[in-house]
Design an enzyme around this catalytic site. Structure first.
Site, PDB file in Angstrom:
ATOM      1  N   GLU A  60      -7.747   7.111   3.396  1.00 18.86           N
ATOM      2  CA  GLU A  60      -6.388   7.421   2.941  1.00 18.86           C
ATOM      3  C   GLU A  60      -6.344   8.606   1.984  1.00 18.86           C
ATOM      4  O   GLU A  60      -5.419   9.411   2.028  1.00 18.86           O
ATOM      5  CB  GLU A  60      -5.810   6.217   2.175  1.00 18.86           C
ATOM      6  CG  GLU A  60      -4.824   5.415   2.927  1.00 18.86           C
ATOM      7  CD  GLU A  60      -4.376   4.209   2.120  1.00 18.86           C
ATOM      8  OE1 GLU A  60      -3.895   4.378   0.984  1.00 18.86           O
ATOM      9  OE2 GLU A  60      -4.509   3.100   2.644  1.00 18.86           O
ATOM     10  N   ASP A  61      -7.340   8.698   1.112  1.00 14.68           N
ATOM     11  CA  ASP A  61      -7.235   9.609  -0.025  1.00 14.68           C
ATOM     12  C   ASP A  61      -8.168  10.815  -0.012  1.00 14.68           C
ATOM     13  O   ASP A  61      -8.125  11.622  -0.935  1.00 14.68           O
ATOM     14  CB  ASP A  61      -7.496   8.828  -1.323  1.00 14.68           C
ATOM     15  CG  ASP A  61      -6.434   7.777  -1.590  1.00 14.68           C
ATOM     16  OD1 ASP A  61      -5.367   7.823  -0.967  1.00 14.68           O
ATOM     17  OD2 ASP A  61      -6.693   6.894  -2.428  1.00 14.68           O
TER      18      ASP A  61
END
Length: 177
Positions: A60-61
């Site tokens: 996600e990051d």
């Protein structure tokens, strides 16, 4: 190096390459996956689940992909990371619509995947209630909804997450001295 140590090192490099910091506390981001992995380990999870807890925010990051996770850690760990990775995108609508998509995705996660998410909620809730009461007013109702679908995860962690959400709501509703 064993699986969980490799996952910890991989997550530290992935989050560190972009110098990611925790919102609200400015701690190095790796503190969050460490706490999530520790909570999952304390719940009695097997090594693959602890490894996925270390890696739960990497896709996600950071620029890391699920393909890379699978190549490095195998299909079991990659599947667990996929289960807890948000599927919504900005083009999917407003925050409410995006959270509904992510909640439906998490509802289909395995018990182990949901256990990772519960540990994530515990750490995030503690941080947000303490450091961002304004955002907590948005976040906590969303977490209550999410807890309704995370019923397959570790029961003790579910109770703990629910209690934190309720305590947070009470704190936000109490008058400031």
């Amino acid at each position: 190096m064993d699986l969980t140590s490799r996952a910890a090192a991989f997550a530290a490099v992935a989050h560190g390459k972009i110098n990611q910091r925790r919102k609200y506390t400015d701690e190095p981001y790796i503190v969050h996956p460490w706490r999530v992995a520790r909570t999952v380990r304390q719940a009695g999870a097997r090594d693959e689940v602890v490894a996925a807890a270390w890696l739960h925010d990497v896709v996600e990051d950071t620029p890391v992909t699920l393909v890379e996770i699978e190549a490095e850690f195998g299909p079991d760990v990659a599947a667990l990371v996929e289960m807890v990775t948000d599927v919504s995108r900005p083009e999917d609508g407003n925050r409410k619509a995006r959270k509904a998509l992510d909640r439906a995705h998490l509802a289909r996660a395995s018990a182990e995947g949901q256990t990772i998410k519960l540990a994530d909620l515990i750490d995030n809730t503690e941080t947000i209630v303490e450091h961002a009461p304004g955002f907590a007013r948005v976040y906590l109702p969303e977490k209550r909804e999410l807890l309704r679908v995370l019923t397959a995860g570790d029961a003790t962690l579910h109770r703990r997450a629910a209690a934190l959400a309720e305590r947070g709501m009470e704190l936000l509703q109490s008058p400031v001295p």
